[in-house]
Write a protein that holds these residues in place. Structure first.
Motif, PDB file in Angstrom:
ATOM      1  N   GLU A  28       0.840  -1.204   0.000  1.00 33.83           N
ATOM      2  CA  GLU A  28       0.000   0.000   0.000  1.00 33.83           C
ATOM      3  C   GLU A  28       0.875   1.253   0.000  1.00 33.83           C
ATOM      4  O   GLU A  28       0.600   2.217  -0.714  1.00 33.83           O
ATOM      5  N   ASP A  29       1.930   1.216   0.834  1.00 36.89           N
ATOM      6  CA  ASP A  29       2.825   2.377   0.891  1.00 36.89           C
ATOM      7  C   ASP A  29       3.549   2.563  -0.431  1.00 36.89           C
ATOM      8  O   ASP A  29       3.736   3.684  -0.894  1.00 36.89           O
ATOM      9  N   LEU A  30       3.974   1.436  -1.031  1.00 38.71           N
ATOM     10  CA  LEU A  30       4.684   1.521  -2.311  1.00 38.71           C
ATOM     11  C   LEU A  30       3.809   2.185  -3.379  1.00 38.71           C
ATOM     12  O   LEU A  30       4.291   2.915  -4.233  1.00 38.71           O
TER      13      LEU A  30
ATOM     14  N   LEU B 219      19.424  -3.669  -1.099  1.00 38.02           N
ATOM     15  CA  LEU B 219      18.863  -3.189  -2.351  1.00 38.02           C
ATOM     16  C   LEU B 219      17.978  -1.962  -2.112  1.00 38.02           C
ATOM     17  O   LEU B 219      18.134  -0.929  -2.746  1.00 38.02           O
ATOM     18  N   TRP B 220      17.088  -2.099  -1.170  1.00 36.75           N
ATOM     19  CA  TRP B 220      16.128  -1.028  -0.930  1.00 36.75           C
ATOM     20  C   TRP B 220      16.826   0.255  -0.491  1.00 36.75           C
ATOM     21  O   TRP B 220      16.512   1.342  -0.935  1.00 36.75           O
ATOM     22  N   HIS B 221      17.809   0.092   0.382  1.00 35.69           N
ATOM     23  CA  HIS B 221      18.509   1.277   0.879  1.00 35.69           C
ATOM     24  C   HIS B 221      19.347   1.940  -0.210  1.00 35.69           C
ATOM     25  O   HIS B 221      19.629   3.129  -0.142  1.00 35.69           O
ATOM     26  N   ASN B 222      19.739   1.144  -1.213  1.00 34.20           N
ATOM     27  CA  ASN B 222      20.552   1.719  -2.286  1.00 34.20           C
ATOM     28  C   ASN B 222      19.709   2.431  -3.349  1.00 34.20           C
ATOM     29  O   ASN B 222      20.252   3.138  -4.186  1.00 34.20           O
ATOM     30  N   LEU B 223      18.413   2.185  -3.317  1.00 33.47           N
ATOM     31  CA  LEU B 223      17.556   2.819  -4.319  1.00 33.47           C
ATOM     32  C   LEU B 223      17.141   4.219  -3.852  1.00 33.47           C
ATOM     33  O   LEU B 223      16.646   4.377  -2.734  1.00 33.47           O
TER      34      LEU B 223
ATOM     35  N   ARG C 283      12.872   4.425  -6.801  1.00 40.16           N
ATOM     36  CA  ARG C 283      11.838   3.510  -6.298  1.00 40.16           C
ATOM     37  C   ARG C 283      10.516   3.791  -7.005  1.00 40.16           C
ATOM     38  O   ARG C 283       9.814   2.890  -7.430  1.00 40.16           O
ATOM     39  N   ARG C 284      10.196   5.079  -7.100  1.00 36.41           N
ATOM     40  CA  ARG C 284       8.946   5.484  -7.762  1.00 36.41           C
ATOM     41  C   ARG C 284       8.914   4.990  -9.203  1.00 36.41           C
ATOM     42  O   ARG C 284       7.910   4.465  -9.669  1.00 36.41           O
TER      43      ARG C 284
END
Lengths: 372, 183
Positions: free
Chosen positions: A6-8, B105-109, B114-115
């Motif tokens: 949902e947040d994404l 991965l997430w922290h590097n984006l 991400r959007r």
């Protein structure tokens, strides 16, 4: 790491899905509630003036003997909440706070025998000290008075916090699955202390149960924080009650009320709400919206009339009629439907103690009942 | 009036502008609260939560990016409904709300990256699957309700949701640290 989808999707461009329009009445009520809340934010909540509180204390002192002296020493007790009606529930009020004056302590002790071996419950956060003053419990309702004193300059300059400033405190029974609806009302404040009346409506209280006091959010210089304050075992649960069987014939088999239980502190109605039938009663309009052909779960219409002609409403059939503490009505209400059993339970916690012998009639959904 | 002008007016304390948004958006907000609470909130609570959402709009209008009012309202409505349910110790079992990706991965984006990846993932879905995603994750409709609205079998809806999540995950993890993927 786990990402909430949902947040994404918050920033994502998703297709527009038409939703069912809401009724004009509902729109007006939401508008009205929103505007009232905004007005409150713009004009800070008016606290009951001290002179009114003192006058109430004086009136209570004539009847209870002890309240006024206690108040003079800075204590905000249940007499300040219920006035003269406190006498009805006095033996069940448990007083915890240690008074600065021996005289005041002696006076307070006369209002609650259980306080003779009272333990003091106090907890500090960065800027404030919280102290439990007293507690009153029925089987499905709980009241507690908590004092908040400043410990720092920041605390001193931020007294009388309410939800508008991001403050929220609760008292909830941890010993059962039914916590109920929890409320926090600022009852009095000055630069020395703020007093809060906490209530839980729709809980299931027994002697020995632990009540958890928590600050869910409180502003500090560096942002909001939360704190667990103390856990207190219930030593007294008032069990006075009267029960009425309601007329099933006025309801459908899918959504009906069958029992009403009233105590000096609360009124509870139990019934049945067929959740599965409700799901099936949603008809697809074909345009993404649904028409619901079964009544949505809602508080029933309840009015209580006393023998002196006083009449007050607890709910108007759709919404709860809330009343300020010390006046007849309800200051907190709870509505639940059990997943497993479809049992519907509505509980109102009174804002004034009700003398069961003084009830002339209770009207539920247009049907009048007496306690005989 | 366009969204940006409306937000500016609300941000400067224009109650009429707020009232106008309430009349325009309350059906959407109420649908999300109803969906998220799965009928466990009373009408009274539903109205309280809805008004809390619009009070939040009143205080945070200046922080909302133009073009994102609807998604902002959806997010606040979901969170406020969850808060209300939590206060009542009610639980609404919501399935498949999370996907797992490697921490590194997430922290590097970067936020923008991400959007872009989420947008690319959604663009790769069929229009029908995007609608299912919107109904399930934004409007909080149940698979049963989605199936009714779209004339599908509920199991088909669940399968498509599952595939959509897999696609989303693949796009988020694309080209990076594949060996770290947790399934």
């Amino acid at each position: 790491m786990n990402l909430n989808i949902e947040d994404l999707l918050d920033d994502a461009m998703l297709p527009e899905i038409p939703v069912a329009p809401v009724s004009l009445d509902l729109t007006e009520r939401i508008c009205d509630k929103t505007m009232k809340k905004i007005q409150k934010m713009q004009h800070p909540r008016r606290i009951r003036p001290m002179r009114v509180a003192i006058a109430a204390a004086a009136a209570a002192a004539l009847l209870c003997g002890s309240a006024f002296a206690a108040y003079e020493n800075g204590w905000f007790g249940f007499d300040q909440v219920f006035g003269a009606e406190t006498a009805q529930v006095e033996p069940h009020i448990v007083v915890y706070s240690a008074q600065e004056s021996d005289e005041a302590q002696a006076q307070v002790d006369t209002t609650a025998d259980a306080s003779q071996d009272a333990v003091t419950y106090t907890a500090d956060t960065t800027d404030y000290r919280f102290t439990l003053e007293s507690m009153l419990s029925g089987q499905d309702s709980l009241y507690a008075i908590v004092r908040m004193e400043p410990l720092t300059d920041y605390g001193k300059s931020h007294m009388g916090l309410t939800d508008q400033e991001g403050f929220d405190m609760i008292a909830s029974n941890t010993s059962d699955d039914v916590g109920g609806s929890l409320s926090c009302t600022l009852t009095s404040t000055d630069d020395q202390a703020s007093y809060y009346l906490l209530t839980a409506s729709g809980c299931d209280n027994h002697v020995g149960d632990l009540v958890n006091f928590e600050v869910l959010s409180i502003p500090t210089e560096t942002g909001e924080t939360s704190a667990s304050l103390f856990s207190v075992a219930l030593t007294d649960v008032m069990d006075t009650e009267k029960t009425i069987s309601l007329d099933r014939a006025v309801y459908s088999d899918l959504n009906y009320l069958d029992t009403l239980t009233i105590t000096p502190l609360s009124l509870t109605i139990t019934g049945w709400y067929d959740c599965e039938a409700y799901e099936n009663a949603m008809i697809d309009n074909g345009d993404g919206s649904f028409t619901v052909t079964m009544d949505e779960p809602a508080y029933p219409k309840v009015t209580i009339t006393l023998t002196d002609g006083t009449s007050f409403s607890l709910a108007n059939g759709e919404t709860v009629d809330l009343a300020e503490y010390g006046t007849y009505g309800s200051m907190n209400a709870d509505f639940t439907i059990s997943d497993q059993t479809n049992v519907e339970t509505c509980t109102w916690t009174f804002s004034q103690v009700v003398d069961l012998d003084a009830i002339a009639e209770i009207n539920v959904d247009g049907v009048a009942y007496t306690l005989d | 009036m366009d969204e940006m002008a409306m937000l500016v007016r609300i941000g400067t304390g224009d109650e009429q502008a707020l009232e106008s948004v309430i009349r325009q958006m309350n059906g959407y907000v109420v649908a999300i609260i109803r969906g998220r609470s799965r009928g466990k909130l009373s009408q009274e609570d539903l109205e309280e939560v809805a008004s809390d959402v619009f009070v939040a709009l009143w205080t945070h209008a200046a922080e909302i990016r133009p073009g994102h009012l609807k998604s902002w309202l959806a997010s606040v409505a979901r969170n406020k409904t969850a808060d209300r349910l939590r206060r009542r110790r009610e639980t609404v079992p919501l399935e498949d709300m999370e996907i797992t990706v490697p921490d590194t991965l997430w922290h590097n984006l970067a936020r923008e990256e991400r959007r872009e990846r989420v947008a690319a993932a959604l663009a790769s879905l069929s229009a029908q699957d995007r609608e299912i995603f919107a109904r399930y994750y934004q409007l909080c409709q149940s698979t049963h309700q989605i199936a009714q609205a779209m004339g599908m079998n509920p199991s088909t809806v669940r399968t498509r949701l599952s595939r959509g999540r897999e696609t989303l995950k693949n796009f988020l993890c694309e080209g990076r640290f594949d060996y770290e993927l947790e399934y």
